[in-house]
Structure formats: structure tokens, C-alpha cells
Design a protein around this motif. Structure first.
Motif, PDB file in Angstrom:
ATOM      1  N   LYS A   1      36.760  33.770  37.706  1.00 12.18           N
ATOM      2  CA  LYS A   1      37.038  34.964  38.876  1.00 12.18           C
ATOM      3  C   LYS A   1      38.189  34.434  39.766  1.00 12.18           C
ATOM      4  O   LYS A   1      38.275  35.228  40.186  1.00 12.18           O
TER       5      LYS A   1
ATOM      6  N   ASP B   1      40.905  37.321  40.392  1.00 12.56           N
ATOM      7  CA  ASP B   1      41.828  37.785  41.966  1.00 12.56           C
ATOM      8  C   ASP B   1      42.998  38.024  42.038  1.00 12.56           C
ATOM      9  O   ASP B   1      43.481  38.736  42.268  1.00 12.56           O
TER      10      ASP B   1
ATOM     11  N   ARG C   1      44.171  41.222  40.284  1.00 17.01           N
ATOM     12  CA  ARG C   1      43.616  42.314  41.479  1.00 17.01           C
ATOM     13  C   ARG C   1      45.529  42.467  42.195  1.00 17.01           C
ATOM     14  O   ARG C   1      46.177  43.428  42.784  1.00 17.01           O
TER      15      ARG C   1
END
Length: 362
Positions: free
Chosen positions: A156, A160, A163
Motif C-alpha cells: 500500500k 502511494d 502515485r
């Protein structure tokens, strides 16, 4: 966080001590992290020890996430949002002042800090930025440093970072190590030369010397430079060649005064026509191979002028033009061999056809 840079000798001592106690190092990247040094330093030591057969290494190739240049800056100085909050005084600050202080980080920090609800704006004044929190934990910086040190990061978190374009996947190589056939717990430095101190102390008897590398490159040789006059001569030579003139050997070549002097409209009293500058022949002393029509044109310009010239008002052009001599050009290298004069250099000769087609015809 990485400690201060250690000398490679300390890294080598630590690696050999670990192998001496544990027989192997399964992952050089984890080992570098345990020493608090960049993996590149450990890699340099491994290559050196492998060359001496002190250790044996096997490559481990994996795709790993690495920090972009932008992310490396955040790992060192903090995330944009934390930098922004730290720059806001208790009474707040204008956007212009913050942008001037933070530069490119400002826009990114504003978005992230607003999303985290770390900042707000004065009512009725959207230009004044206020802090809504006193202390902030820089989780982004912590994650980037963990990734930089080779630690495993949750998927996760990686998503992030992807991104925000802070990580990119690269193929990385590290090593597993074990003792080599020449393993020693402390590598002895091999001598390369016998010094005066070695001779005085007698240590030279116990020295171990590094093998001589016969394939090594020698020191660069200091070579000379072109002689200035030769460079000028070559430049002039190239100019004439680019203009279309021909270059030919002239060590046994003779030319008449007409083509070398008169057709170039050189004055008949010019010192280059004197015997100390030009080597005239006795046999043949003259030439009859001159084009009558062109000779008349050149004669007319010499004696009476033409094409804007008054001429030299001289006579007996034909008599002078028929003289034959060894061609001599400026900077030609003349040597005496017995009683004969020979030229060793190549010089330029303007052919009869080039003169007839040139600007000297009327």
C-alpha cells in the motif's frame, strides 16, 4: 539513516571479520545496511577481495523499488507538506512568502498539507496560510529512508509512492559471499616498491610484493607540437587546394619566367627575378613554347596597362619571359647535392590552362 562515510579499509575489515565468524554473508545489501554504509562501498570491497580469491561471490538479481531524485531530496530534507508546515509562523504567512521560501516544493506541500488538514486559511483572506497543528510526524520521509536502506515496504505504501512518482522499479544486483581459497581474516597490504625506509630498517626482507601487471597502460608520453611555420604552410596549402589548384612534385620541374612571373603580372624589377632568388638554367636557357596570342595580351598589360592598370612601361618582355629556371617557391627547402640543386618539398604550380581560364585573360 546512513552513518558518516567510513573508509573502505574499515568496510573490508568488517566484512572479513563477519565471514571469519559466520562463514558466509547471504545478502550483501542487508550486510551494508547493518554496517550503515552504502551498498556501493561494500560492492567495491567485494570486487577487490574476489580478485585476490579471498572471497567468492555469487550474483543475486532482483527487481527493486528505488527512489527518484525528487524522493531522495525528500528523504534528506523532509516531505513537502512537513517543510511547508515548518515554514509557517504562529501568526501565519502569505502564499507569496511561502512560495518564495520553499520554491518548487510549495505547490506540492500545499496540496498534501491541505489533504492532511494541517493548514487552513484566515476567514475572508485566502492568501494567509495558517497552521492547524503544532507537531507533524513525517511518515513520508520515514518510508523513503526505509526504502533507501533496503527494508521491505508494504504494498500500500509502495502504491502511494508510485502515485506521487517518488519510486521507480529497477533491476538491482547484490551478492552472496563465502570464504575463498585464499581467505584471511586480515588482508595484508602488498608492497609495490622498495623504499628507502624499507632498506634502512631491513623490512624489505619480509615484504610481500604485488604481482607486476604487464598489461597495465603506461604513463602518457609528452609529445611535441607542430612547428608554427609548418602549420602556416599547411593552412596555405589547404586554401589553394580548396580553390582548385593542383599540387605536384617539382624536384625536377622547370618553368619559364612567363608563367611564373609575367603571367602573374610581377614587376620585371622584382627581387624574386634575381639570380640569388631564382635558379636559372644554362641549357636550355630559353623556351619557345609560349602562346603568341596570350603572350601579346600579357605584354600589353605590362607595357601599356589595361583593366584599370597603367602597366610597368617596360620593354623586352619577350626576352625575359623566355628564360627558363628551376621553379622556386617561398619556404621551399633547397639543398646542395654535389653541384646540383634539388628541391625536397612539394610546391604549387599553376597550369597553363588555369591561367588561360583565369582572370588574367583579356
Amino acid at each position: 539513516r546512513m552513518a558518516a562515510k567510513q573508509p573502505l579499509s574499515d568496510v573490508e575489515d568488517g566484512l572479513l571479520a563477519h565471514l571469519n565468524a559466520n562463514a558466509e554473508i547471504p545478502d550483501s545489501r542487508s550486510f551494508a545496511s547493518s554496517l550503515g554504509v552504502p551498498h556501493k562501498d561494500v560492492e567495491d570491497v567485494i570486487k577487490r577481495l574476489t580478485a585476490f580469491r579471498i572471497v567468492e561471490s555469487a550474483d543475486i538479481t532482483k527487481e527493486t523499488w528505488v527512489l527518484t531524485d525528487e524522493a531522495k531530496g525528500y528523504a534528506a530534507r523532509g516531505s513537502p507538506e512537513v517543510q511547508l508546515v515548518a515554514a509557517i509562523p504562529p501568526e501565519g504567512a502569505s502564499k507569496g512568502a511561502l512560495k518564495e521560501r520553499l520554491g518548487d516544493v510549495f505547490d506540492i506541500g500545499m496540496k498534501a498539507a491541505a489533504k492532511n488538514k494541517w493548514i487552513g486559511f484566515e476567514k475572508g483572506n485566502k492568501d494567509l496560510v495558517l497552521r492547524k497543528v503544532e507537531d507533524t510526524r513525517d511518515e513520508l520521509q520515514e518510508q523513503l529512508r526505509r526504502l533507501e536502506n533496503g527494508e521491505v515496504i508494504a504494498d500500500k505504501v509502495i502504491d502511494d509512492l508510485k502515485r506521487r512518482k517518488l519510486v521507480t522499479k529497477e533491476k538491482s544486483i547484490w551478492y552472496s559471499l563465502k570464504k575463498g581459497p585464499e581467505f584471511v581474516a586480515k588482508r595484508k597490504t602488498l608492497a609495490t616498491d622498495v623504499t628507502r625506509e624499507h632498506l634502512k630498517s631491513g623490512d624489505w626482507k619480509d615484504l610481500e610484493f604485488k604481482d607486476y601487471n604487464y598489461g597495465a597502460q603506461g604513463q602518457p608520453i609528452a609529445i611535441g607540437y607542430s612547428q608554427p611555420l609548418l602549420e602556416v604552410r599547411e593552412a596555405i596549402q589547404n586554401i589553394f587546394l580548396e580553390m582548385g589548384f593542383s599540387e605536384m612534385p617539382t624536384n625536377m620541374y622547370v618553368e619559364s619566367s612567363f608563367w611564373n612571373f609575367d603571367a602573374l603580372f610581377q614587376p620585371q624589377q622584382h627581387p624574386a627575378r634575381d639570380s640569388h632568388d631564382t635558379f636559372f638554367l644554362k641549357a636550355p636557357a630559353t623556351t619557345t613554347q609560349l602562346p603568341d596570342d596570350y603572350l601579346e595580351k600579357v605584354k600589353q598589360v605590362h607595357q601599356s596597362g589595361g583593366h584599370g592598370s597603367k602597366g610597368y612601361v617596360l620593354v623586352s618582355l619577350l626576352q625575359l619571359s623566355q628564360r627558363v629556371y628551376n621553379l622556386r617557391l617561398l619556404s621551399a627547402d633547397m639543398v646542395t647535392i654535389g653541384s646540383e640543386m634539388k628541391q625536397r618539398k612539394t610546391c604549387f604550380v599553376l597550369t597553363q590552362l588555369q591561367f588561360q581560364q583565369g582572370c588574367y585573360t583579356s
